[in-house]
Design a protein around this motif. Structure first.
Motif, PDB file in Angstrom:
ATOM      1  N   LEU A 122      63.929 -41.329 -11.123  1.00  0.00           N
ATOM      2  CA  LEU A 122      62.831 -40.377 -11.339  1.00  0.00           C
ATOM      3  C   LEU A 122      62.443 -40.293 -12.812  1.00  0.00           C
ATOM      4  CD1 LEU A 122      63.769 -37.440  -8.945  1.00  0.00           C
ATOM      5  CD2 LEU A 122      62.247 -39.367  -8.527  1.00  0.00           C
ATOM      6  N   ASN A 123      63.409 -40.578 -13.686  1.00  0.00           N
ATOM      7  CA  ASN A 123      63.100 -40.551 -15.127  1.00  0.00           C
ATOM      8  C   ASN A 123      62.328 -41.785 -15.580  1.00  0.00           C
ATOM      9  OD1 ASN A 123      64.312 -38.110 -15.332  1.00  0.00           O
ATOM     10  ND2 ASN A 123      66.164 -38.825 -16.368  1.00  0.00           N
ATOM     11  N   GLY A 124      61.975 -42.665 -14.670  1.00  0.00           N
ATOM     12  CA  GLY A 124      61.122 -43.798 -15.045  1.00  0.00           C
ATOM     13  C   GLY A 124      61.762 -45.152 -14.836  1.00  0.00           C
ATOM     14  N   ASP A 125      63.040 -45.187 -14.484  1.00  0.00           N
ATOM     15  CA  ASP A 125      63.719 -46.457 -14.300  1.00  0.00           C
ATOM     16  C   ASP A 125      63.422 -46.981 -12.883  1.00  0.00           C
ATOM     17  OD1 ASP A 125      65.378 -48.596 -14.350  1.00  0.00           O
ATOM     18  OD2 ASP A 125      67.248 -47.467 -14.539  1.00  0.00           O
ATOM     19  N   ASN A 126      62.161 -47.410 -12.685  1.00  0.00           N
ATOM     20  CA  ASN A 126      61.766 -47.895 -11.353  1.00  0.00           C
ATOM     21  C   ASN A 126      60.655 -48.937 -11.505  1.00  0.00           C
ATOM     22  OD1 ASN A 126      59.034 -46.537 -11.176  1.00  0.00           O
ATOM     23  ND2 ASN A 126      60.361 -44.776 -11.565  1.00  0.00           N
ATOM     24  N   LYS A 127      60.448 -49.711 -10.468  1.00  0.00           N
ATOM     25  CA  LYS A 127      59.511 -50.849 -10.576  1.00  0.00           C
ATOM     26  C   LYS A 127      58.056 -50.407 -10.670  1.00  0.00           C
ATOM     27  CE  LYS A 127      59.575 -51.595  -5.614  1.00  0.00           C
ATOM     28  NZ  LYS A 127      60.091 -52.293  -4.498  1.00  0.00           N
ATOM     29  N   TYR A 128      57.771 -49.146 -10.383  1.00  0.00           N
ATOM     30  CA  TYR A 128      56.377 -48.688 -10.433  1.00  0.00           C
ATOM     31  C   TYR A 128      56.016 -48.045 -11.770  1.00  0.00           C
ATOM     32  CZ  TYR A 128      56.838 -49.446  -5.450  1.00  0.00           C
ATOM     33  OH  TYR A 128      57.076 -50.014  -4.227  1.00  0.00           O
ATOM     34  N   ASN A 129      56.980 -48.010 -12.688  1.00  0.00           N
ATOM     35  CA  ASN A 129      56.693 -47.489 -14.020  1.00  0.00           C
ATOM     36  C   ASN A 129      56.251 -46.019 -13.966  1.00  0.00           C
ATOM     37  OD1 ASN A 129      56.793 -48.018 -16.677  1.00  0.00           O
ATOM     38  ND2 ASN A 129      55.085 -49.473 -16.725  1.00  0.00           N
ATOM     39  N   ILE A 130      56.805 -45.285 -13.037  1.00  0.00           N
ATOM     40  CA  ILE A 130      56.363 -43.902 -12.848  1.00  0.00           C
ATOM     41  C   ILE A 130      57.495 -42.917 -13.174  1.00  0.00           C
ATOM     42  CG2 ILE A 130      56.939 -43.727 -10.353  1.00  0.00           C
ATOM     43  CD1 ILE A 130      54.055 -42.387 -10.169  1.00  0.00           C
ATOM     44  N   GLU A 183      54.944 -42.306  -1.621  1.00  0.00           N
ATOM     45  CA  GLU A 183      53.880 -41.939  -2.550  1.00  0.00           C
ATOM     46  C   GLU A 183      53.140 -43.175  -3.056  1.00  0.00           C
ATOM     47  OE1 GLU A 183      52.658 -38.984  -3.508  1.00  0.00           O
ATOM     48  OE2 GLU A 183      54.008 -37.932  -2.144  1.00  0.00           O
ATOM     49  N   HIS A 184      53.879 -44.252  -3.229  1.00  0.00           N
ATOM     50  CA  HIS A 184      53.251 -45.487  -3.684  1.00  0.00           C
ATOM     51  C   HIS A 184      52.234 -45.975  -2.644  1.00  0.00           C
ATOM     52  CE1 HIS A 184      52.624 -49.269  -5.596  1.00  0.00           C
ATOM     53  NE2 HIS A 184      53.057 -49.931  -4.545  1.00  0.00           N
ATOM     54  N   LEU A 185      52.641 -45.913  -1.387  1.00  0.00           N
ATOM     55  CA  LEU A 185      51.717 -46.323  -0.313  1.00  0.00           C
ATOM     56  C   LEU A 185      50.482 -45.430  -0.284  1.00  0.00           C
ATOM     57  CD1 LEU A 185      54.087 -47.204   2.656  1.00  0.00           C
ATOM     58  CD2 LEU A 185      52.686 -48.759   1.270  1.00  0.00           C
ATOM     59  N   LYS A 186      50.697 -44.125  -0.447  1.00  0.00           N
ATOM     60  CA  LYS A 186      49.559 -43.191  -0.470  1.00  0.00           C
ATOM     61  C   LYS A 186      48.618 -43.553  -1.604  1.00  0.00           C
ATOM     62  CE  LYS A 186      51.650 -38.773   0.242  1.00  0.00           C
ATOM     63  NZ  LYS A 186      51.628 -37.405  -0.220  1.00  0.00           N
ATOM     64  N   GLU A 187      49.197 -43.887  -2.745  1.00  0.00           N
ATOM     65  CA  GLU A 187      48.400 -44.202  -3.925  1.00  0.00           C
ATOM     66  C   GLU A 187      47.565 -45.466  -3.690  1.00  0.00           C
ATOM     67  OE1 GLU A 187      49.235 -44.431  -8.715  1.00  0.00           O
ATOM     68  OE2 GLU A 187      50.842 -44.953  -7.338  1.00  0.00           O
ATOM     69  N   LEU A 188      48.205 -46.460  -3.094  1.00  0.00           N
ATOM     70  CA  LEU A 188      47.461 -47.698  -2.810  1.00  0.00           C
ATOM     71  C   LEU A 188      46.324 -47.430  -1.819  1.00  0.00           C
ATOM     72  CD1 LEU A 188      50.223 -50.444  -2.498  1.00  0.00           C
ATOM     73  CD2 LEU A 188      48.683 -49.986  -4.422  1.00  0.00           C
ATOM     74  N   GLU A 189      46.638 -46.607  -0.822  1.00  0.00           N
ATOM     75  CA  GLU A 189      45.604 -46.277   0.176  1.00  0.00           C
ATOM     76  C   GLU A 189      44.430 -45.583  -0.494  1.00  0.00           C
ATOM     77  OE1 GLU A 189      47.236 -43.926   3.381  1.00  0.00           O
ATOM     78  OE2 GLU A 189      48.562 -45.611   3.902  1.00  0.00           O
TER      79      GLU A 189
END
Ligand code: G3P
Ligand code: MG
Length: 395
Positions: free
Chosen positions: A43-51, A384-390
């Protein structure tokens, strides 16, 4: 599909948020749940979506100041945890400091809860130890240790009116605490050694939460503060023939705590957006800020940094409510009920690492069940990523 890729590559801060229960989700007694540190790092940003996803903690636990509890949690989880993102069962009770002058604070170790009450601004804080120092016969089989005796205050309780009883943390001495609480509930205006005619002139009693059981290192759940309430109510009824009605409950799943948590989350999101923007607008000279998504309430869109600091300030000021708040808990009666009751945007996730036993029917149904907190975080980020893409696809 040029645009979605562009957005995903930039550092972003989520329009959604998380709230975590602690016992049974992140820790279990003295153990840290093994998946918890990674969940928070993601959640602090260590993820593949840079979020980066803002989060707060809402525990029914307590017995220490928020500052001390956060220091301990930061060490155990390996990420910074600040009092501004942290609510214990007794945290909202700080608002009572204006209402009552003299209060009895029950529970916790040694002087810790007296210190918590002072940190909240309570002016005159009495502990069961003070009462036992005044008169040891109040509880015939309880002897104060040397430390307890020395820390307890000298005072004549036949002349003190206790205006409220605040159970801040689990009682370590059920027998003597119950004896004192019961006496005060039946007293005349909270004075020790008195009895009111109908046993109904004593002070009100406030509980920091109402969890009947909680999850520790032991294999079976242990009884907690809610069990003390059951016990006190039964004793009062047995003694007086009346129902105990001057009980006020804080903590999950109660509404005051939800309102308090919502306010903490709003402030924390504003603070997170501010520091995120500051970090990225100063670190990245070519960055610019796209604010359109951020100003659309309930949007699945997330804020992409591409701009000036003044625009970042604007985002902070006009930040819409979180599009979704994922609440991860282990206790259906408090956590899931809490997340399901007050705001449709809260999404309850029940984990299997605490009170809830896999294979049983939860009394309050979560929107999602996950094995542990890491699975819960990954589930929400993907959703949330899927929602964002949609949304980007249909824009
Ligand atoms: O005594 C109950 C308390 O420890 C529960 O804490 O974090 O599960 O709300 P939490
Ligand atoms: Mg819990």
């Amino acid at each position: 599909m040029e645009e979605p890729q562009h957005i995903i590559d930039k550092p972003r801060i989520a329009s959604y948020a998380f709230a975590f229960d602690i016992d049974g989700v992140l820790v279990k007694g003295s153990e840290t749940i093994p998946e918890a540190p990674e969940a928070l790092r993601i959640l602090n940003g260590d993820n593949k979506y840079n979020i980066t996803v803002p989060y707060i903690f809402v525990t029914n636990g307590g017995g220490k100041t928020e500052k001390l509890r956060c220091e301990d949690l930061s060490d155990r989880l390996g990420v910074p945890v600040l009092p501004e993102q942290f609510i214990q069962g007794h945290t909202p009770m700080k608002d009572l400091a204006e209402k009552f002058n003299t209060v009895l604070v029950v529970g916790g170790v040694g002087e810790a809860c007296r210190n918590v009450a002072h940190s909240y601004g309570f002016r005159d804080v009495v502990t069961p130890g003070d009462i036992l120092k005044w008169n040891p016969h109040v509880s015939p089989y309880r002897t104060l240790s040397e430390d307890e005796y020395n820390n307890s205050k000298e005072r004549d309780f036949s002349k003190v009116a206790i205006e409220a009883i605040l159970v801040f943390a689990d009682s370590r001495e059920w027998a003597s605490d119950q004896q004192i609480i019961l006496e005060l509930l039946m007293s005349k205006n909270g004075v020790m050694g008195t009895t009111s005619e109908n046993h109904d002139e004593g002070p009100p009693i406030y509980f920091a939460h109402n969890d009947f059981v909680w999850s520790t290192n032991y294999k079976l759940n242990r009884i907690g503060m809610g069990a003390l309430l059951v016990s006190i109510s039964a004793l009062y009824q047995e003694h007086t023939g009346r129902q105990l009605d001057k009980v006020i409950k804080f903590g999950k799943p109660n509404q005051e705590t939800f309102a308090y948590a919502s306010k903490v989350l709003t402030d924390w999101r504003q603070q997170s957006y501010g520091s995120f923007s500051d970090r990225h607008t100063t670190d990245e000279s070519d960055s610019a800020l796209t604010t359109t998504a951020a100003t659309t309430p309930n949007s699945a869109n997330n804020i992409v940094l591409e701009g000036e600091e003044s625009e970042a300030e604007e985002i902070k000021e006009y930040l819409p409510s979180a599009s979704t708040v994922y609440f991860v808990g282990d206790t259906p009666e408090s956590d899931i009920r809490f997340a399901n009751t007050f705001d449709k945007r809260w999404h309850s996730i029940l984990v299997k690492t605490g009170v809830y036993q896999d294979g049983t029917e939860p009394t309050f149904k979560p929107k999602t069940i996950c094995s542990n907190v890491l699975e819960a975080v990954k589930f929400a980020i993907e959703r949330e990523h899927l929602k964002e893409l949609e949304e980007m696809g249909s824009a």
